[in-house]
Structure formats: C-alpha cells, structure tokens
Design a protein around this motif. Structure first.
Motif, PDB file in Angstrom:
ATOM      1  N   LYS A   1       0.840  -1.184   0.000  1.00 54.34           N
ATOM      2  CA  LYS A   1       0.000   0.000   0.000  1.00 54.34           C
ATOM      3  C   LYS A   1       0.888   1.251   0.000  1.00 54.34           C
ATOM      4  CE  LYS A   1      -3.117  -3.112   0.546  1.00 54.34           C
ATOM      5  NZ  LYS A   1      -3.741  -3.707  -0.658  1.00 54.34           N
ATOM      6  N   ALA A   2       0.255   2.400  -0.194  1.00 51.92           N
ATOM      7  CA  ALA A   2       1.022   3.640  -0.279  1.00 51.92           C
ATOM      8  C   ALA A   2       1.667   4.018   1.050  1.00 51.92           C
ATOM      9  CB  ALA A   2       0.125   4.776  -0.767  1.00 51.92           C
ATOM     10  N   ARG A   3       1.093   3.523   2.134  1.00 52.61           N
ATOM     11  CA  ARG A   3       1.659   3.798   3.458  1.00 52.61           C
ATOM     12  C   ARG A   3       2.112   2.477   4.082  1.00 52.61           C
ATOM     13  NH1 ARG A   3      -0.205   8.508   5.902  1.00 52.61           N
ATOM     14  NH2 ARG A   3       1.014   7.806   7.697  1.00 52.61           N
ATOM     15  N   VAL A   4       3.299   2.507   4.682  1.00 48.17           N
ATOM     16  CA  VAL A   4       3.861   1.324   5.338  1.00 48.17           C
ATOM     17  C   VAL A   4       4.187   1.694   6.780  1.00 48.17           C
ATOM     18  CG1 VAL A   4       5.795  -0.311   5.418  1.00 48.17           C
ATOM     19  CG2 VAL A   4       4.805   0.345   3.216  1.00 48.17           C
ATOM     20  N   ALA A   5       3.768   0.868   7.725  1.00 48.97           N
ATOM     21  CA  ALA A   5       4.126   1.044   9.131  1.00 48.97           C
ATOM     22  C   ALA A   5       4.801  -0.236   9.608  1.00 48.97           C
ATOM     23  CB  ALA A   5       2.904   1.352   9.980  1.00 48.97           C
ATOM     24  N   VAL A   6       5.926  -0.103  10.284  1.00 49.20           N
ATOM     25  CA  VAL A   6       6.700  -1.244  10.765  1.00 49.20           C
ATOM     26  C   VAL A   6       6.570  -1.312  12.276  1.00 49.20           C
ATOM     27  CG1 VAL A   6       8.930  -2.413  10.681  1.00 49.20           C
ATOM     28  CG2 VAL A   6       8.333  -0.764   8.892  1.00 49.20           C
ATOM     29  N   LEU A   7       5.968  -2.378  12.765  1.00 48.57           N
ATOM     30  CA  LEU A   7       5.820  -2.593  14.212  1.00 48.57           C
ATOM     31  C   LEU A   7       6.948  -3.499  14.669  1.00 48.57           C
ATOM     32  CD1 LEU A   7       4.284  -2.245  16.821  1.00 48.57           C
ATOM     33  CD2 LEU A   7       2.721  -4.042  16.109  1.00 48.57           C
ATOM     34  N   THR A   8       7.928  -2.949  15.389  1.00 49.22           N
ATOM     35  CA  THR A   8       9.172  -3.652  15.677  1.00 49.22           C
ATOM     36  C   THR A   8       9.883  -2.979  16.832  1.00 49.22           C
ATOM     37  OG1 THR A   8      11.319  -4.278  14.702  1.00 49.22           O
ATOM     38  CG2 THR A   8      10.384  -2.210  13.982  1.00 49.22           C
ATOM     39  N   ASP A   9      10.998  -3.584  17.270  1.00 51.50           N
ATOM     40  CA  ASP A   9      11.875  -2.897  18.212  1.00 51.50           C
ATOM     41  C   ASP A   9      12.957  -2.101  17.483  1.00 51.50           C
ATOM     42  OD1 ASP A   9      13.607  -4.888  17.316  1.00 51.50           O
ATOM     43  OD2 ASP A   9      13.477  -6.061  19.157  1.00 51.50           O
TER      44      ASP A   9
ATOM     45  N   GLY B   1       5.724   3.185  -5.348  1.00 56.36           N
ATOM     46  CA  GLY B   1       4.355   3.279  -4.875  1.00 56.36           C
ATOM     47  C   GLY B   1       4.217   3.536  -3.390  1.00 56.36           C
ATOM     48  N   VAL B   2       5.323   3.487  -2.640  1.00 55.47           N
ATOM     49  CA  VAL B   2       5.273   3.752  -1.198  1.00 55.47           C
ATOM     50  C   VAL B   2       5.598   5.223  -0.954  1.00 55.47           C
ATOM     51  CG1 VAL B   2       6.289   3.227   1.047  1.00 55.47           C
ATOM     52  CG2 VAL B   2       5.860   1.386  -0.591  1.00 55.47           C
ATOM     53  N   GLU B   3       4.649   5.927  -0.349  1.00 54.27           N
ATOM     54  CA  GLU B   3       4.810   7.363  -0.137  1.00 54.27           C
ATOM     55  C   GLU B   3       5.413   7.700   1.222  1.00 54.27           C
ATOM     56  OE1 GLU B   3       0.865   8.769  -0.605  1.00 54.27           O
ATOM     57  OE2 GLU B   3       0.762   8.320  -2.760  1.00 54.27           O
ATOM     58  N   ARG B   4       5.176   6.852   2.215  1.00 56.72           N
ATOM     59  CA  ARG B   4       5.644   7.179   3.561  1.00 56.72           C
ATOM     60  C   ARG B   4       5.825   5.890   4.363  1.00 56.72           C
ATOM     61  NH1 ARG B   4       2.666  11.221   8.004  1.00 56.72           N
ATOM     62  NH2 ARG B   4       3.145   9.954   9.862  1.00 56.72           N
ATOM     63  N   VAL B   5       6.864   5.868   5.191  1.00 57.48           N
ATOM     64  CA  VAL B   5       7.136   4.740   6.084  1.00 57.48           C
ATOM     65  C   VAL B   5       7.206   5.263   7.514  1.00 57.48           C
ATOM     66  CG1 VAL B   5       8.776   2.944   6.735  1.00 57.48           C
ATOM     67  CG2 VAL B   5       8.371   3.424   4.315  1.00 57.48           C
ATOM     68  N   ASP B   6       6.416   4.662   8.405  1.00 52.89           N
ATOM     69  CA  ASP B   6       6.446   4.986   9.828  1.00 52.89           C
ATOM     70  C   ASP B   6       6.978   3.783  10.607  1.00 52.89           C
ATOM     71  OD1 ASP B   6       4.827   7.654  10.053  1.00 52.89           O
ATOM     72  OD2 ASP B   6       3.614   6.359   8.765  1.00 52.89           O
ATOM     73  N   PHE B   7       7.579   4.048  11.754  1.00 49.68           N
ATOM     74  CA  PHE B   7       8.010   2.984  12.662  1.00 49.68           C
ATOM     75  C   PHE B   7       7.234   3.110  13.968  1.00 49.68           C
ATOM     76  CE2 PHE B   7      11.245   2.017   9.752  1.00 49.68           C
ATOM     77  CZ  PHE B   7      11.876   0.849  10.153  1.00 49.68           C
ATOM     78  N   VAL B   8       6.678   1.996  14.409  1.00 45.65           N
ATOM     79  CA  VAL B   8       6.010   1.926  15.706  1.00 45.65           C
ATOM     80  C   VAL B   8       6.872   1.018  16.582  1.00 45.65           C
ATOM     81  CG1 VAL B   8       3.910   1.335  16.949  1.00 45.65           C
ATOM     82  CG2 VAL B   8       3.769   2.188  14.590  1.00 45.65           C
ATOM     83  N   LEU B   9       7.563   1.603  17.555  1.00 41.57           N
ATOM     84  CA  LEU B   9       8.501   0.853  18.381  1.00 41.57           C
ATOM     85  C   LEU B   9       7.790   0.229  19.570  1.00 41.57           C
ATOM     86  CD1 LEU B   9      11.631   3.176  18.390  1.00 41.57           C
ATOM     87  CD2 LEU B   9      11.101   1.259  16.875  1.00 41.57           C
ATOM     88  N   ALA B  10       8.182  -1.004  19.890  1.00 40.29           N
ATOM     89  CA  ALA B  10       7.601  -1.737  21.017  1.00 40.29           C
ATOM     90  C   ALA B  10       8.696  -2.569  21.654  1.00 40.29           C
ATOM     91  CB  ALA B  10       6.454  -2.625  20.549  1.00 40.29           C
ATOM     92  N   GLY B  11       8.592  -2.782  22.954  1.00 43.24           N
ATOM     93  CA  GLY B  11       9.568  -3.608  23.651  1.00 43.24           C
ATOM     94  C   GLY B  11      10.619  -2.768  24.343  1.00 43.24           C
ATOM     95  N   GLY B  12      11.380  -3.417  25.203  1.00 45.35           N
ATOM     96  CA  GLY B  12      12.380  -2.713  25.982  1.00 45.35           C
ATOM     97  C   GLY B  12      13.629  -2.386  25.194  1.00 45.35           C
ATOM     98  N   ILE B  13      14.164  -3.375  24.461  1.00 47.46           N
ATOM     99  CA  ILE B  13      15.341  -3.141  23.624  1.00 47.46           C
ATOM    100  C   ILE B  13      14.860  -2.510  22.325  1.00 47.46           C
ATOM    101  CG2 ILE B  13      17.269  -4.209  22.433  1.00 47.46           C
ATOM    102  CD1 ILE B  13      17.120  -6.480  24.452  1.00 47.46           C
ATOM    103  N   ARG B  14      15.437  -1.375  21.935  1.00 47.23           N
ATOM    104  CA  ARG B  14      14.979  -0.705  20.728  1.00 47.23           C
ATOM    105  C   ARG B  14      16.101   0.145  20.149  1.00 47.23           C
ATOM    106  NH1 ARG B  14      10.047   2.793  22.661  1.00 47.23           N
ATOM    107  NH2 ARG B  14       9.335   0.728  23.247  1.00 47.23           N
ATOM    108  N   ASP B  15      15.991   0.418  18.861  1.00 47.81           N
ATOM    109  CA  ASP B  15      17.007   1.213  18.176  1.00 47.81           C
ATOM    110  C   ASP B  15      16.310   2.398  17.507  1.00 47.81           C
ATOM    111  OD1 ASP B  15      19.077   2.292  16.736  1.00 47.81           O
ATOM    112  OD2 ASP B  15      19.826   0.379  15.982  1.00 47.81           O
TER     113      ASP B  15
END
Length: 1016
Positions: free
Chosen positions: A356-364, A385-399
């Motif tokens: 899709k045109a928007r991508v969200a990554v649910l990750t640490d 075709g990808v207009e925007r990428v967001d990151f949704v961070l979860a968990g204790g260890i993260r970058d």
C-alpha cells in the motif's frame, strides 16, 4: 512515559581486584530564583496492556544458561531538570558449587549514557576503565584464560548493554554496580521492576529537584517481594533547563506543524523475530487492538495488508480493515516468534508484492541480520508506490536511531511512534504531518547540538545542548526561527558536563553512520578518544575491569577512573575522587597436565621413546621440565605436504606411560551422534565427483579397534537435550517435539532449548522453521561473535536455503571480532560453498593477514595458510583466467595453490576457555590425540588448543587409505563456560581444485564426556 527501560536475554557476574577510598564533593548548586518549568505527563498504567508481560529488567546468567538468584536491589536516582542519574546496586547469588563465567544484560533508556561499572571484592569496589573496544576484548580474554578476574561491559544493539565477567565464585554473592545518566524530555522518571522474580529486599530512593532547587523525595521499600509494579516518579514538575558553568542542557517543544497526512491504505509489517518471543501472544493482541483503532479512525473500508517478518516473510492478511479477524490472528500465533531480524529481506519482498502507499513497521527497530542502515535507507527510497514509512517501536530493547534514519528515506517523512504511549497516540501519529529539518539555534553559543532535527512530530519534546561563551542564567533558543528564553536551574557540574560530552559523541556517531572508508576510521578513532576522556561508553569503547595495576599497565591502559566517578549520596549527585591502592601480585594461569588422560584404555602403537611417565595417576607433569600449559609436542610427521606452506615449528619429545584403569562404568545413558537426527545432507561439493570419496576398509579391520567411547565415561548430554536426543534416536519424533516445545516455551532464550527444537524440526524435515530456530540465536545474542558463529554452523547444515544467513552472520562475527581466527575460516568456506570463489579467496587472505594475540590459536595460522592454498585451487579451477592473480597473491604470503590430494578434519568449539580434545582412530587400530598426534597409517594432529574456539586440525596428506576413520571429541575441561558447542568440518581435496565439505555440529555438556562424531 511508560515502560522504556530494560529487557533481558542473558546474564553476567564478576569478581574484583583492588580499589581505593573516596572523598566527596559538595552537593548541587542552588538554582536561580526564577526557572521555566514544564508540566509532566500523567502516568497511564493501562498502557501496559498493549505490550507483552515484561521480562526481568536485568539478570545475571551463567554461560550454560542457568540463572543466578537475585537477592537484593538497591537503587538510587536523582532528577535535575531534564536529566536523571541512576545508581544500581544488584546482588546475585551463585547457587552452584562451581566457578562460572556469565553474562549480565540490561536494556537502558534510549540515549542513556553508562559511566560506571564496578564490582565488590573483599569489601572494596573495583572500578572499570573506559577502554577502546578491541583492546578491552583482547585484555578480557587474555585474563579469562589466566583464570583471573576480568569484567567487560559493552554497548550492544540499540539501547542494550551487556557485560561478561569471570569468575562467579561458588555458593557466593556477587555485588554489581552500574550507573547511568539519561534524558527525560517531557517524561517522568521510571525504574522498571515488574518481571523480576521474588527478591529478598528491594529499596529505591528518588530525589527530584524542582524549580526552587529543593528536592522532592520518594522511596520504595519491600521485603520478600515479587514486583508487580514499577517505580514511577510522582513529582509533577521539573526545571526545563539545567546549567553548570558554560554547559546547558535544555528540553524544547516542537511547535504545531498543521496539516494532516491521513493513510488511504496501510501495509503493517509485524516483527516476529526471536526478541519478540516473551509474551508473543500479548504482542499479537496489541497488533489486533492497533488495527481496531486504525479501523475506527480511518474507516473500515481502508485497504489493509499485514505481513509478518523476521529472517523470512509471510503474508498474513490482505483486504479491507473490516476483514481482519481471528483467522489472521491464529496465523500469526501459529508462526510464532523466532529467527533473526532482517528488515532488508522484507523490504525486498515489498518491492515484489505491491504494498500500500503507506507502510508502518511494528518492531523494536533492532536489525540483527542482512543490510546495514545505509543499504536499508536506499531500499526504502527505492520502493515504488510507497509514499511514507512509519516505525512503531515496542519492547524494551529498541534502536530509535535506526528507525529515525529510515522514516526519512521515503518520499514523505514518517514518524517514529511508541506503542507504549497508547493506541490513540500511535493511531493519531499515523495521520499527522511530520516536520522535517527543524532548525535549532542558540544565538551566541560556541557549540549547539543538534543544529537540525531531521524529523519531529508537533508537540514532541527534544533535548538541546549548548556551550555558551560565559556562564548564563538563561539562554535564547530559536526553533525554526521562533525564539524563546529559557531560564536554567543549577546542576551538578559533572552530571551536566558528562551529558554534553555524550552529546558531542552522539554527534560523531551520527556522522559515522553515513561515512565509509578512511574517513570512517578517523571518526571511530575520534569517538574512542572522546569516550575515554569523558568516561562515557560509546560504540567504540567498553568498560573493563582487570585485577591489578600491573595488568592495566601491561596493556597500556591508563587508570583514568581515579577521578570523576559519579555517585549518589544524601539524595545528591556527587563526584568521588579516589586514591590508588597497592595492587596484588598477578595469579599464574592453570596448566594442562602433560599426561595420558584418564579415559584412555590402552598404550598407543608408537615408538617407545615417545612415552610419558605419569607419576600421579593421571594428574602429573612430564619429566622433561615445567608444565607449560600446552599439549604434548612431537616431531612433524614425514608426510607429503597438502600443497601449501607449512611453517617451521619447534617440537619436544616426551615419554608416555600406560593410562590408569578407567572407573567402573555408570548406568547406560543416551549418546549424541554426529547427526543426531535424520536431516539434510551436510556435504557440499565444489567440483568433486563421488569417485573422489575414500573407500571403507573391511569389517575385519574394524574389529581391531579399542572399545570406544571408553567404558565408564559420562554421557555427553543431560536434561531435556539428552531426552530429545534419545527420543530422536528411537525415531520417536512426536515425543522429542513435545519435550522440545515445552522446554522452549518455558525458557525461550535458552540456547540449548533452541538447538533441541531445531534438531527436532530437522528430523521432521521442516527446514525453514529449523532455520528460524537457529536464527533465533543470532537475534537474541547479536553482540556475541561466538554465538553468531555457532548459529551459522547450525544454519549451514540446513543447506543452501539458509546459507545466505550463515554467510551474513559469519561476516558480522568477523567484523565484530577480527581477532578470532576461526571466524575468517568459516566465512571463507561458506562463501566458497555459495559459489562466490573470489569473495571466499579474499576472505581467507584477510584472515591470513590478520594479526592475532600471541599464543592464542596455536597452529591456527598454519591451518589458514593451507586453507588459502585449497581455496585458491578451487578458485583457479572455477576461473582459470585468474590463475596468475591467485598465484601472485599466495606467493606474497609465502604459500602456493594446493596441488595434491588431502583430507582434513577441522574441529571448532564456540566456548572460550574450554578445552575440547580431538580423537581420530583409523580402521587399523591407530589412535591420534593430543599426546600422540600421528597415525601410523598417515596423518597428523597439528596442535592441542586449550584456550577455546580451536581450530584443531588433523590432516591426511594424499589419499586417505585407512578408513573408516572414527571421529570423536572429549570434553577435557569445560571450565567456567559450561556446555560446549561447535563443529567438526571435513574438507576433502582431489588435488585438482575440487573440494568436498561436510559439517557435523555438536553439543557436549558433561566434563570428561565423549561425543561420537561418526565415521568417515
């Protein structure tokens, strides 16, 4: 702020050395009378439902996977303006009656700065020094082999810090101290406690200095308590800025951006890597709630795609948001959490599957395999075709740094969101426009960081650091040209100055992320220099504890820790100045007896003048002189060379005697074979036909062999892994699977549990899932080169489908520990099997050119030299036009292309300071091992490596004629590392450039046990 601290995968401990006494400076300076303040957010405990049940915030675990008991927690913290300082005193108890080495892991707040690491011995604290990383690692391993008392703490992936310490004394407590400062822009202070086991006592003290310069006190005291809550600051306000001299740290607000960026369709990438294992079902529930929130806000008809990823990718759902339901959740739960985190491969998958045109990554955000940050950013930028990428961070260890870089790579900048701030905040963030290149200026300041914020959400808080030309009670800060004045509270000089030093280092780290070549090397050197000077751990440094002042001097390490140790006393941050105490004398390392080992059954068929006289029933020294800690030496066998240069060696002849009688045999126990389960073939050929394989001798020759393993030797395995292996030997795969699954469910970060599960899956022919189990080792221990190599050894047995990941993990292990000889060899042969002859040749030459610690890998350089000749032969056979170039490269290194047949058995073990012995028996009754290195039928064992990792090589020049050869190992001494794990690799050369390579990985758990690695 919700739970933004620690997650655990392992553990460590230490012993100490020497220390001094301390003098304390004055408490913080009082603030000016009027200070700008900022309201703090209300703590939302309901937000915990979004994430998995928390892991213990810290732990101490021995290398064999067994944990130590946490007996006591003493924590002190001070908040001054937007900065906080925490001092943790942790007390662990070793329940076992043996000395162990272990790993301590703690995930600190984002952008936390570790400045102190210490341990108590004999009532004294031994402070660690900030040391350049590779030097610290060499020093640690050197002293580990000497059985002295080193400790080593390093920054790992994202916000994770890990420490190795030896020894952990038997039946004793270990007191560990770790201190760190952190930023709190618009956040409350939080110390995670939930997830800890029942603890005898927990004491926490917090002092929050307000706008008036007076501290608000808060405390927690519990006894015999299993924490069911975290410690959270109750203070409603704090100063917005803090100053000490010309140094100022301030938090600023990002102004409203205006406008929206509502998604018309959304692809959700859901991280299912092994680091998500703990509470995975709750993570799936969190995803389900997030999708429900997105559906409510942006419409049930919005196109939605959900894709699971780790080291491979699985499409879970594609349709309207309203269609997401229990079936898709069950598919995710069935997949489970396993494998390494490879963001590059899922981005490549998107490129081929119309996202899709928007991508969200649910990750640490922690990437443990595949492409680096620069390559990932390029891949994101290239997604059509990808207009925007967001990151949704979860968990204790993260970058966060990685996530921040990637959200800027798409056509429109995305946001870095935090799942723990609540569903509404995340869902709203997906529809908000993100500001980019926010300009920051402090007029008149000599230095400001950051000057530009790459991307930020409206209303968010960020930290700004400045050095003014003279002390100031307030500063003007311009955000995108809009100026405001911020008054500052007074703070402890060392705390503020250390925060600015960390900001200087962060500025250089940001430049390093996009720099290559000589410029990168210059930046790394500058980061290390500043890190040591400021006593701040960075990507290029570690905190190292050695035993004596002489030990530091031997490695050229300055004792910079004799000043500027930050501590908390009376609710205030103070500086502790120490005087030097007298060092104790170094402890001599233990030595390996020069004797025939107890388990041996017979006198070997060699010349009389090679015999050993054992005066102590298997525990004596040889008569020729003092024990030098090495294996028995014998003259070089008079066999044809393997086609490569053989370095000169000095050898000593020693006599040998009959071994003592073995002890009475124990009850029968299951034994692990070279291939404990039916699985894929482990042999890879590069141009060799089946006609090149040696023929087995007759059964009559086989009957001349001694009983093996020796009667009375203990079983190699115990516990669940022994049960799994026994079930597989009976072909009871269902029983093995039930045992393995229950074990992994109970202890998902245990390496042996992952190995047991992987072996069962191989037996079931589910190679993709088996590869994810082995990839889990990479994801859980990304900073451990030894465990990366072990995971690669297991992945190579899977075959071509997993070879790319094996090559990647070997490459990362070599980059992390170029001073470990075995990594270069594993990488080179993996590349060769992948058909990348030029890369394989370059890798083996790089290994040959590398400088190694003196006497660390005895015989190893000889092995690498011969490897270069063999790989050069294979390269020349595959690319005849490169022959002259190959010849020149080898001649430069005083060797040549291998031109005669040979068979080589190479033994590795990925457990440092352990002693694994190689035994090779032919069908004629010959037996080669560390005290008798030659077979009368031909072939020699090069060296007996006693310091860990190997390689030990037994080479048969010409055609192997005395087979079948029985191959086995003996766990002579597991030392502090616990179980042994490694690989036997067999390399056969036909003399014309065709190589056949076979891998036989193994695990061994009991001292003096034998593992049958099968016949050849």
């Amino acid at each position: 702020m919700l739970r933004k601290l620690f997650v655990v995968c392992g553990g460590v401990a230490w012993a100490a050395c020497t220390a001094g006494h301390a003098e304390t400076s004055a408490p913080p300076v009082a603030p000016p009378p009027t200070v700008t303040t900022v309201p703090m957010p209300v703590f939302q405990s309901s937000g915990y439902a979004l994430e998995q049940e928390p892991a213990a915030p810290w732990s101490l675990t021995a290398s064999d996977g067994s944990g130590l008991l946490l007996a006591r927690v003493d924590a002190k913290a001070v908040v001054q303006g937007p900065l906080a300082f925490t001092e943790l005193h942790l007390y662990f108890h070793n329940l076992e009656d043996r000395v162990r080495e272990g790993t301590f892991q703690i995930a600190l707040p984002n952008r936390a700065v570790v400045s102190r690491f210490a341990m108590e011995t004999d009532g004294k604290m031994m402070e660690a020094e900030v040391v350049e990383k590779q030097l610290a690692r060499r020093a640690y391993e050197d002293f580990l082999h000497r059985r002295q008392d080193p400790a080593l703490l390093e920054k790992a992936a994202g916000n994770q810090f890990t420490a190795r310490v030896f020894p952990i004394p038997p039946k004793a407590n270990k007191h560990i101290v770790i201190s760190f400062s952190q930023e709190l822009p618009g956040e409350r202070y939080l110390l995670p406690l939930r997830g800890l086991p029942k603890v005898e006592r927990v004491d926490v003290e917090l002092s929050v200095y307000g706008a008036d310069g007076k501290p608000a006190k808060q405390a927690l005291a519990q006894r015999n308590w299993q924490p069911d809550k975290d410690f959270v600051s109750a203070a409603p306000v704090a100063a917005q800025a803090i100053a000490a001299g010309t140094d100022i740290a301030a938090q600023i607000d990002i102004p409203a951006a205006g406008g929206v960026d509502v998604p018309a369709g959304l692809t959700l990438l859901f991280d299912t890597s092994a680091s998500r294992t703990l509470g995975f079902a709750r993570s799936v529930d969190a995803l389900d709630k997030l999708i429900a929130s997105v559906r409510t806000r942006y419409g049930a008809a919005m196109p939605l795609q959900v894709v699971a990823f780790d080291q491979d990718t699985q499409a879970i759902y594609d349709g309207p948001a309203s269609g997401w339901g229990d079936g898709a959740k069950r598919a995710l739960l069935a997949r489970g959490a396993a494998g390494a985190s490879d963001l590059g491969q899922v981005i490549a998958w998107l490129g081929a599957h119309a996202p899709k045109a928007r991508v969200a990554v649910l990750t640490d955000g922690v990437v443990t395999a595949g492409s680096d940050q620069a390559a990932l950013a390029s891949a994101v930028k290239g997604l059509r075709g990808v207009e925007r990428v967001d990151f949704v961070l979860a968990g204790g260890i993260r970058d966060e740094a990685m996530a921040s870089a990637l959200v800027r790579a798409s056509a429109r900048p995305g946001a870095v969101l935090d799942l723990e701030t609540g569903l509404d905040a995340v869902t709203a963030g997906l529809g908000e426009r993100v500001l980019v290149d926010v300009a920051i200026d402090v007029p008149g300041a000599a230095w400001v960081f950051p000057r530009r914020i790459p991307s930020a959400r409206a209303g968010s808080h960020v930290m700004v650091y400045a050095q003014t030309r003279s002390p100031q009670a307030s500063i003007d800060v311009a955000v995108n040209g809009a100026r405001r004045t911020i008054r500052a509270a007074g703070g402890t000089d060392a705390l503020v100055s250390r925060a600015l030093a960390a900001a200087h280092i962060a500025q250089l780290e940001g430049e390093l992320a996009t720099t290559t070549g000589p410029a990168a090397a210059t930046l790394r050197a500058e980061i290390a220099k500043r890190s040591v000077a400021a006593r701040v751990v960075s990507s290029q440094t570690s905190l190292l504890v050695l035993e004596t002042e002489a030990d530091y001097a031997r490695f050229g390490i300055g004792r910079t820790a004799l000043a500027d140790i930050l501590a908390i006393e009376g609710g205030a941050v103070v500086q502790k100045h120490r005087t030097l105490s007298i060092a104790t004398a170094p402890v001599a390392p233990p030595k390996k007896p020069q004797v025939v080992k107890e388990a041996m059954k017979k006198t070997l068929d060699v010349k009389a003048d090679y015999k050993i006289t054992d005066k102590n029933g298997g525990a004596g020294k040889d008569e020729d002189g003092p024990d030098d800690g090495d294996a028995e030496k014998k003259p070089e066998p008079k066999a044809a060379e393997l086609g490569a240069h053989r370095p000169e060696r000095d050898e000593v002849r020693r006599p040998r005697a009959e071994p003592p009688a073995p002890p009475p045999p124990p009850p029968p126990a299951p034994r692990i074979a070279s291939r404990p389960m039916p699985g894929p073939t482990t042999e890879t050929t590069t141009g060799m036909s089946s006609a090149g394989a040696p023929a087995a001798d007759s059964v009559a020759q086989e009957r001349g062999r001694e009983a093996w393993p020796p009667p009375g030797s203990p079983p190699p395995l115990r516990g669940e892994l022994a049960d799994i292996t026994a079930a597989l030997a009976r072909r009871d795969v269902d029983r093995a699977l039930a045992t393995a699954k229950a074990w992994r469910d109970r202890d998902p970060v245990n390496v042996l549990a992952l190995i047991g599960m992987g072996e069962v899956l191989e037996a079931k022919k589910d190679l993709a899932t088996a590869a994810r189990m082995y990839g889990s080792i990479i994801d859980l221990f990304p900073g451990r080169a030894d465990l990366r190599r072990f995971a690669g050894e297991r992945l190579e047995r899977i075959g071509a489908a997993a070879r790319g990941l094996a090559v990647d993990t070997y490459r990362r292990a070599v980059a992390d520990r170029p001073d470990h000889l075995t990594g270069h060899r594993l990488l080179a042969y993996a590349l060769l099997r992948a058909g990348k002859h030029a890369d394989a040749f370059a890798a083996i030459l790089a290994g040959l050119d590398q400088k190694y610690p003196a006497d660390r890998f005895r015989g190893g350089e000889r092995v690498l030299t011969e490897d270069a000749g063999l790989i050069g032969a294979a390269y020349a056979a595959a690319a005849p036009g490169k022959r002259a170039e190959i010849d020149a490269a080898l001649a430069k290194r005083r060797t040549a292309i291998a031109s005669t047949p040979s068979t080589r058995f190479i033994l590795y073990w990925e457990t440092d300071a352990n002693d694994v012995d190689f035994h090779i028996q032919d069908a004629r009754g010959g037996h080669a091992w560390y005290s008798s290195k030659d077979l009368p039928s031909g072939g020699s064992l090069y060296e007996d490596v006693t310091t860990g990792y190997g390689p030990e090589c037994f080479a048969i020049p010409g055609v192997a004629k005395a087979g079948p050869y029985r191959l086995s190992i003996n766990y002579y001494a597991q030392g502090p590392m616990g179980y042994g794990m490694g690989l036997l690799q067999i390399v056969r050369h036909d003399g014309k450039g065709a190589l056949a390579i076979e891998d036989r990985p193994y695990v061994i758990m009991n001292d003096h046990a034998y593992v049958d690695l099968g016949n050849y």
